[in-house]
Design a protein around this motif. Structure first.
Motif, mmCIF file in Angstrom:
data_model
loop_
_atom_site.group_PDB
_atom_site.id
_atom_site.type_symbol
_atom_site.label_atom_id
_atom_site.label_comp_id
_atom_site.label_asym_id
_atom_site.label_seq_id
_atom_site.Cartn_x
_atom_site.Cartn_y
_atom_site.Cartn_z
ATOM 1 N N SER A 30 37.336 36.354 44.881
ATOM 2 C CA SER A 30 36.263 37.529 44.949
ATOM 3 C C SER A 30 37.131 38.539 44.008
ATOM 4 O O SER A 30 36.747 39.243 42.997
ATOM 5 C CB SER A 30 35.628 38.310 45.902
ATOM 6 N N THR A 31 38.299 38.979 44.353
ATOM 7 C CA THR A 31 39.330 40.037 43.822
ATOM 8 C C THR A 31 39.730 39.590 42.731
ATOM 9 O O THR A 31 39.830 40.277 41.762
ATOM 10 C CB THR A 31 40.158 40.305 44.908
ATOM 11 N N VAL A 32 40.552 38.405 42.756
ATOM 12 C CA VAL A 32 41.341 38.013 41.495
ATOM 13 C C VAL A 32 40.339 37.501 40.430
ATOM 14 O O VAL A 32 40.721 37.893 39.282
ATOM 15 C CB VAL A 32 42.202 36.717 41.849
ATOM 16 N N LEU A 33 39.181 36.831 40.579
ATOM 17 C CA LEU A 33 38.655 36.325 39.462
ATOM 18 C C LEU A 33 37.614 37.065 38.997
ATOM 19 O O LEU A 33 37.217 37.130 37.689
ATOM 20 C CB LEU A 33 38.005 35.097 39.955
ATOM 21 N N PHE A 34 37.177 38.147 39.828
ATOM 22 C CA PHE A 34 35.946 39.004 39.263
ATOM 23 C C PHE A 34 36.187 40.418 39.365
ATOM 24 O O PHE A 34 35.848 41.202 38.535
ATOM 25 C CB PHE A 34 34.600 38.679 40.262
ATOM 26 N N LEU A 35 36.469 41.044 40.668
ATOM 27 C CA LEU A 35 36.594 42.519 40.630
ATOM 28 C C LEU A 35 37.849 43.122 39.770
ATOM 29 O O LEU A 35 37.594 44.040 39.238
ATOM 30 C CB LEU A 35 36.451 42.941 42.251
ATOM 31 N N ALA A 36 38.915 42.625 40.485
ATOM 32 C CA ALA A 36 40.201 43.450 39.818
ATOM 33 C C ALA A 36 40.232 43.374 38.156
ATOM 34 O O ALA A 36 40.536 44.381 37.663
ATOM 35 C CB ALA A 36 41.346 42.780 40.403
ATOM 36 N N PRO A 37 40.043 42.186 37.438
ATOM 37 C CA PRO A 37 40.156 41.870 36.352
ATOM 38 C C PRO A 37 38.925 43.035 35.509
ATOM 39 O O PRO A 37 39.412 43.439 34.304
ATOM 40 C CB PRO A 37 39.847 40.475 35.629
ATOM 41 N N ASN A 38 37.954 43.180 36.229
ATOM 42 C CA ASN A 38 36.759 44.127 35.427
ATOM 43 C C ASN A 38 37.028 45.479 36.054
ATOM 44 O O ASN A 38 36.052 46.314 35.841
ATOM 45 C CB ASN A 38 35.605 43.466 35.728
ATOM 46 N N ALA A 39 37.876 45.974 36.787
ATOM 47 C CA ALA A 39 38.310 47.097 37.239
ATOM 48 C C ALA A 39 37.047 47.889 38.349
ATOM 49 O O ALA A 39 36.701 49.076 38.197
ATOM 50 C CB ALA A 39 38.731 48.313 36.192
ATOM 51 N N ILE A 40 36.568 46.963 38.970
ATOM 52 C CA ILE A 40 35.337 47.224 39.879
ATOM 53 C C ILE A 40 36.019 47.522 41.319
ATOM 54 O O ILE A 40 36.642 46.610 41.910
ATOM 55 C CB ILE A 40 34.592 46.048 39.989
ATOM 56 N N VAL A 41 36.035 48.808 41.709
ATOM 57 C CA VAL A 41 36.435 49.350 42.918
ATOM 58 C C VAL A 41 35.349 49.084 43.929
ATOM 59 O O VAL A 41 34.328 50.064 43.843
ATOM 60 C CB VAL A 41 37.134 50.676 42.809
ATOM 61 N N ALA A 42 35.154 48.168 44.661
ATOM 62 C CA ALA A 42 34.016 48.036 45.748
ATOM 63 C C ALA A 42 34.144 48.529 47.204
ATOM 64 O O ALA A 42 33.627 48.027 47.998
ATOM 65 C CB ALA A 42 33.640 46.617 45.842
#
Length: 293
Positions: A30-42
């Motif tokens: 979740s973190t590496v493939l989707f959230l972090a690369p798109n700068a989504i702070v969840a």
């Protein structure tokens, strides 16, 4: 007998740790493939780690999350004991190391933030669901919220956790100058919650049926003859009329619900019927009550 029990306990413990690692892998996806690369702070410690990594990408996300969690674990030591903290530390360390390992070679899956939020939420939900199902904790804002609730003598832990996560999300939107980050974070949280519920409860739902009728004996007889499910009859009193009734309770699979409704309707069209969704139905006719780890 003792040897058999010890063997079962050992297998159960090993399976628990195995699924903890699987949960860490999904959370890391979740973190590496989707959230972090798109700068989504969840939200959460992972969200805070992503935010720090955005500000300084020389610091790995996993290492940041481990460092942030260590003082939280020390705070929890007083209230939850050494064994809990050690188990929690193992999960935190595993999650941090797996996250940084994946970050070395995992490619960017999508630069569409909506897709990233959806699939990031799915992977995160699987991870959280496995943690909870097998009694592991990844620390973070959830543990800190528990500690704060102990300090303040208030028991509403979800409010504390929600406030902490909300602060991180808002701060992330301010720092990255992307107010829509809050909207993406809501998608992640919503999807993650729903997926974790599925992991905990399973996909197979049942229906709990409660029937109040003056013809309860007849309805119960036909239900037993035509349904593979059992029926329980309870004495009840209507508090408005003070009339005594027999209350029937039965739990059926979704596909059997229409049959139950037809039987009740054909015998007593004035019957009062309540139908609820039921999760985790265990026992004869459903999953074995001792089947879970």
């Amino acid at each position: 007998m003792d040897k058999l029990m010890n063997k079962k306990f050992t297998v159960k413990s090993l399976m628990g740790y195995l699924f903890m690692v699987v949960g860490c892998a999904f959370y890391a996806f979740s973190t590496v493939l989707f959230l972090a690369p798109n700068a989504i702070v969840a939200g959460g410690v992972t969200g805070l780690s992503v935010l720090i990594n955005i500000l300084n990408n020389n610091i790995p996300i996993g290492i940041i999350s481990i460092v942030i969690n260590i003082p939280i674990l020390f705070l929890g030591l007083k209230y939850y004991g050494l064994s809990f903290v050690i188990k929690c530390l193992l999960t935190v360390t595993s999650l941090g190391l797996i996250t940084d390992l994946f970050d070395l070679f995992m490619p960017l899956m999508t630069d569409d933030k909506i897709l990233a939020s959806l699939y990031g939420g799915v992977c995160q939900g699987v991870g959280i669901g496995l943690f909870v199902r097998y009694k592991f904790s990844s620390g973070g804002t959830e543990l800190f919220g528990r500690v704060v609730s102990k300090w303040t003598k208030l028991s509403n832990i979800p409010i504390f956790v929600g406030i902490l996560d909300g602060i991180i999300v808002v701060f992330g939107a301010i720092v990255t100058k992307t107010p829509d980050n809050m909207l993406y974070a809501l998608i992640v949280v919503f999807v993650s919650t729903k997926v974790s519920e599925i992991i905990l409860m399973g996909l197979e739902k049942a229906k709990l049926c409660i029937v109040i009728s003056d013809k309860s004996e007849e309805i119960a007889k036909i239900l037993i003859e035509n349904s593979p499910r059992g029926v329980t009859m309870l004495d009840s009193v209507g508090m408005y009329t003070h009339n005594e009734h027999k209350l029937l309770l039965t739990c059926v699979k979704n596909r059997q619900l229409m049959q139950v409704k037809e039987i009740v309707k054909n015998i007593d069209k004035h019957a009062f019927m309540i139908i609820n969704d039921s999760f985790e139905v265990r026992g004869q006719g459903f999953k074995d009550i001792a089947g879970d780890l």
